[in-house]
Write a protein that holds these residues in place. Structure first.
Motif, PDB file in Angstrom:
ATOM      1  N   THR A   1       0.835  -1.197   0.000  1.00 33.70           N
ATOM      2  CA  THR A   1       0.000   0.000   0.000  1.00 33.70           C
ATOM      3  C   THR A   1       0.870   1.249   0.000  1.00 33.70           C
ATOM      4  O   THR A   1       1.868   1.320   0.721  1.00 33.70           O
ATOM      5  CB  THR A   1      -0.932   0.029   1.226  1.00 33.70           C
ATOM      6  OG1 THR A   1      -1.728  -1.157   1.237  1.00 33.70           O
ATOM      7  CG2 THR A   1      -1.847   1.237   1.189  1.00 33.70           C
TER       8      THR A   1
ATOM      9  N   ASP B   1       0.059   7.005  -4.820  1.00 35.73           N
ATOM     10  CA  ASP B   1       0.579   7.090  -6.176  1.00 35.73           C
ATOM     11  C   ASP B   1       0.987   8.525  -6.492  1.00 35.73           C
ATOM     12  O   ASP B   1       0.957   9.409  -5.622  1.00 35.73           O
ATOM     13  CB  ASP B   1      -0.431   6.542  -7.184  1.00 35.73           C
ATOM     14  CG  ASP B   1      -1.695   7.397  -7.290  1.00 35.73           C
ATOM     15  OD1 ASP B   1      -1.725   8.519  -6.737  1.00 35.73           O
ATOM     16  OD2 ASP B   1      -2.658   6.934  -7.932  1.00 35.73           O
TER      17      ASP B   1
ATOM     18  N   LYS C   1      -4.323   6.821  -2.523  1.00 40.14           N
ATOM     19  CA  LYS C   1      -3.914   5.573  -1.891  1.00 40.14           C
ATOM     20  C   LYS C   1      -4.228   4.384  -2.793  1.00 40.14           C
ATOM     21  O   LYS C   1      -5.347   4.255  -3.295  1.00 40.14           O
ATOM     22  CB  LYS C   1      -4.619   5.415  -0.545  1.00 40.14           C
ATOM     23  CG  LYS C   1      -4.156   4.213   0.263  1.00 40.14           C
ATOM     24  CD  LYS C   1      -4.855   4.168   1.619  1.00 40.14           C
ATOM     25  CE  LYS C   1      -4.404   2.975   2.442  1.00 40.14           C
ATOM     26  NZ  LYS C   1      -5.083   2.942   3.765  1.00 40.14           N
ATOM     27  N   GLN C   2      -3.222   3.512  -2.985  1.00 38.01           N
ATOM     28  CA  GLN C   2      -3.391   2.346  -3.842  1.00 38.01           C
ATOM     29  C   GLN C   2      -2.874   1.108  -3.102  1.00 38.01           C
ATOM     30  O   GLN C   2      -1.886   1.172  -2.382  1.00 38.01           O
ATOM     31  CB  GLN C   2      -2.600   2.507  -5.144  1.00 38.01           C
ATOM     32  CG  GLN C   2      -2.990   3.707  -5.983  1.00 38.01           C
ATOM     33  CD  GLN C   2      -4.271   3.471  -6.761  1.00 38.01           C
ATOM     34  OE1 GLN C   2      -4.822   2.375  -6.746  1.00 38.01           O
ATOM     35  NE2 GLN C   2      -4.761   4.496  -7.437  1.00 38.01           N
ATOM     36  N   THR C   3      -3.552  -0.024  -3.304  1.00 39.86           N
ATOM     37  CA  THR C   3      -3.134  -1.294  -2.710  1.00 39.86           C
ATOM     38  C   THR C   3      -3.093  -2.369  -3.782  1.00 39.86           C
ATOM     39  O   THR C   3      -4.021  -2.485  -4.594  1.00 39.86           O
ATOM     40  CB  THR C   3      -4.093  -1.736  -1.588  1.00 39.86           C
ATOM     41  OG1 THR C   3      -4.084  -0.764  -0.544  1.00 39.86           O
ATOM     42  CG2 THR C   3      -3.657  -3.081  -1.000  1.00 39.86           C
ATOM     43  N   THR C   4      -2.025  -3.135  -3.813  1.00 42.44           N
ATOM     44  CA  THR C   4      -1.907  -4.274  -4.719  1.00 42.44           C
ATOM     45  C   THR C   4      -1.658  -5.521  -3.894  1.00 42.44           C
ATOM     46  O   THR C   4      -1.015  -5.468  -2.847  1.00 42.44           O
ATOM     47  CB  THR C   4      -0.776  -4.084  -5.736  1.00 42.44           C
ATOM     48  OG1 THR C   4       0.455  -3.904  -5.034  1.00 42.44           O
ATOM     49  CG2 THR C   4      -1.029  -2.856  -6.604  1.00 42.44           C
TER      50      THR C   4
ATOM     51  N   THR D   1       2.309   1.279  -7.053  1.00 43.86           N
ATOM     52  CA  THR D   1       1.168   2.192  -6.922  1.00 43.86           C
ATOM     53  C   THR D   1       1.042   3.146  -8.108  1.00 43.86           C
ATOM     54  O   THR D   1      -0.005   3.768  -8.284  1.00 43.86           O
ATOM     55  CB  THR D   1       1.296   3.017  -5.627  1.00 43.86           C
ATOM     56  OG1 THR D   1       2.539   3.735  -5.650  1.00 43.86           O
ATOM     57  CG2 THR D   1       1.257   2.121  -4.402  1.00 43.86           C
TER      58      THR D   1
END
Length: 652
Positions: A341, A344, A349-352, A431
């Motif tokens: 997390t 970007d 907020k980005q989660t992979t 992200t």
């Protein structure tokens, strides 16, 4: 568990001495089957050399190189492969992926907590997920390891000073028995270090830091065949470092660069249970469950990246005879789920997420003077790359053989494959993958793969040079392939322009030579490693982030002598040959030789007191690790110069 066979060759223990409070003795040589690819660094070696970081933990191991200079920039390479391609675990807890550049992997652990470090460079189905280049396993101490046999509780106080970075260190360890076989250990350590001085003077900027380690472990051992361990650890590092590009993990920072205050933290929680039946050889099982949490905060810009990894393993080894053969059949499964997390380039907020589930089987078979190992691993994986995902399943076989040739000589050979779907890309770039990113030019992603071959000879015997001596020799030749690595293109501070399977295959070819001799109170060990890194066309390769790094031949000669009861002396020579086979446009890396001295004294008049002196880089050599990344042509961070270390510990 591999069988132990006295008819086959022995492995020389990496630590020559074992401490038992006020008395020091040399250990017996341990005999193992299928041991050519496994090497161990003991707690005694780490204490003698006064190791404080990852570079120093592996200082006596010739096949491992650590580059980067400061603690926040260090990268581990095993036989030329970077640590991102290894399964690195602490008490069975597989460590997470990089959060930014290289940070977020196994960046820090207090060496005082370690019982042993096991390095396994060869193939095996039971090495864990993502072991493209092998595995490194850190195992922490139990309360029972530190207790005096006549006591039920104890305290260890330790303080130390290192001159190169003017570091002060303190630690308190409390341990005791709560009941029959039931132990509890608590440990707190702190270290404050300034920018370290390089050989000949000058300081390496942005290398100062504050390290803290908190550890709690419960251990219930050997109760009707059962052993249970529960542990939790928090390791933190804080300091002013460069955030990215030159000065962060490569070269010295350009003039005018402004470091930012950063905080990295690792929280590891582990449950381990094992059971060996006294009634049947069919039950010898281990269960592991863990959660690993990493975070990296840029306090100056108020941003944070996190990695959360949960996983476990269940395995059982069946021991049985079948006709003239004896079998140790290991069957098991392991799994993990990891979330990365971060913010970007648009501050969103980005989660992979990536997952891996595996079944494995490994049979080790003894037939007279012959040992055969065959196994396979089935990995089922899926991984997110921004808005896209990659999934699949692969089978990775392996096989090995050992033959006792008599007179202490053993021949061995092995082959193995490994696969991974989660890739090399750190969280900071994951992200920044969007719909407009070029995904492998429209082609399906292939999982990352490796193939390894090795073979060699070893000898174990005694009374060779002098009556009562022990001699160990081992020569291992290896060839490893790493291909289809999933990498990002562009996106240093913004959107990732492309991710792809790298079309180049990295090939590491070389050999390890090890020799050990021991007589009475004196032990010496010589290790020599040669690794040649090239691509599929036979051309030399340069350092490649998260993939590999070439290095010149490395020799480590380690000596230890128990002069008298309570007094031990040591000397270590590290010599690295000039790296002259480099790609066009790259600079050759100079070689260097380092001399280290160690002394430990346990005065009989004060029971429980231990005093230690270590002088690293005695000649104050100005040098850089050959696996440190260069910024430009010759901008490479230097390693510490002469470092005088003093420590005192008191146990009561």
């Amino acid at each position: 568990m591999a069988p132990r066979m006295t008819a086959l060759a022995a492995v020389l223990a990496s630590g020559w001495m074992t401490a038992s409070h006020a008395q020091t003795t040399l250990p017996e040589v341990e005999v193992r089957a299928f041991s050519a690819e496994s090497r161990e660094i003991t707690a005694e070696t780490l204490q003698r050399t006064q190791a404080r970081d990852m570079a120093e933990v592996f200082a006596t191991e010739s096949s491992v190189s650590v580059g980067g200079g400061g603690r926040n920039a260090q990268r581990i390479y095993l036989r030329g492969m970077e640590g991102s391609n290894l399964n690195i675990s602490i008490d069975g807890a597989s460590q997470g992926r990089n959060l930014h550049q290289h940070r977020g992997g196994i960046g820090g652990i207090d060496p005082d907590l370690l019982k042993r470090v096991d390095i396994q460079a060869g193939p095996g189905a039971d090495r864990g997920p993502g072991a493209l280049g092998g595995s490194i396993r850190f195992e922490t101490v139990d309360a029972q390891d530190l207790l005096d046999p006549q006591r039920r509780a104890g305290v260890r106080l330790k303080a130390g000073y290192a001159s190169a970075d003017e570091a002060w260190r303190g630690a308190t360890t409390v341990y005791g028995l709560l009941g029959e076989g039931m132990g509890l250990l608590g440990h707190v350590s702190a270290q404050n270090a300034e920018d370290y001085r390089i050989g000949g003077g000058d300081d390496a900027p942005n290398t100062a830091g504050r390290d803290r380690d908190y550890f709690l472990k419960f251990s219930l051992l050997e109760q009707a065949g059962h052993s249970l361990r529960l542990s939790t650890e928090r390791n933190t590092n804080r300091g002013l470092y460069l955030w990215g590009s030159t000065g962060s993990d490569m070269g010295y920072a350009p003039e005018g660069s402004v470091p930012v205050y950063q905080e990295s933290e690792r929280n590891t929680h582990v449950l381990n249970h094992s059971y060996r039946s006294a009634d049947t050889p069919w039950i010898d099982w281990r269960f592991n469950l863990y959660r690993n949490e990493d975070s990296l905060k840029n306090v100056t810009t108020d941003t944070e990246m996190r990695g959360e990894k949960t996983g476990g393993e269940l395995r059982n080894t069946f021991s049985f005879g079948l006709g003239p053969t004896r079998h140790w059949l290991t069957v098991g499964m392991d799994w993990f789920s990891e979330d990365l997390t971060g913010l970007d380039f648009r501050s969103v907020k980005q989660t992979t997420t990536s997952r891996n589930r595996a079944l494995f089987i490994q049979d080790r078979i003894a037939f007279g003077p012959l040992l055969v190992s065959v196994g396979a691993r089935h990995d089922d994986f899926d991984a997110e790359y921004g808005p896209r995902s990659v999934s699949g399943s692969e089978v990775s076989p392996n096989a090995g053989v050992e033959l006792d040739l008599g007179r202490g000589v053993t021949a061995f050979a092995g082959y193995g494959e490994a696969v991974r779907g989660s890739g090399l890309i750190p969280a900071s770039w994951m992200t920044n993958i969007t719909e407009s990113t070029n995904f492998n030019d429209g082609n399906p992603f292939e999982p990352e793969r490796s193939r390894q071959r090795e073979g060699g000879l070893r000898y174990a015997g005694g009374d060779l040079l002098r009556a009562g001596d022990q001699v160990n020799l081992e020569l291992t030749l290896f060839r490893s392939y790493l291909y289809d690595t999933i990498e990002r293109v562009g996106g240093g501070g913004g959107q990732v322009s492309a991710i792809r399977n790298n079309p180049d295959t990295l090939i590491s070819t070389g050999w390890d030579l090890r020799a050990g001799w021991r007589l009475g109170a004196y032990g010496t060990r010589l290790a020599y490693s040669r690794v040649n890194s090239e691509n599929q066309h036979g051309d030399p390769v340069a350092i490649s982030r998260r993939r590999n790094a070439p290095t010149g031949d490395r020799l480590v000669w380690d000596n230890q002598w128990r002069v008298a009861d309570g007094l031990t002396l040591g000397y270590t020579l590290t010599a690295v040959k000039r790296l002259s086979r480099v790609p066009a446009g790259q600079i050759e890396r100079p070689g260097y030789a380092l001399h280290d001295l160690q002394a430990a004294w346990q005065p009989a008049a004060v029971r429980g007191l231990s005093l230690a002196l270590a002088i690293r880089n005695l000649g104050d050599k100005r040098y850089s690790s050959q696996t440190s990344i260069a910024a430009g042509t010759d901008n490479i961070v230097h390693e510490p110069g002469r470092d005088v270390r003093l420590s005192a510990s008191y146990r009561f």
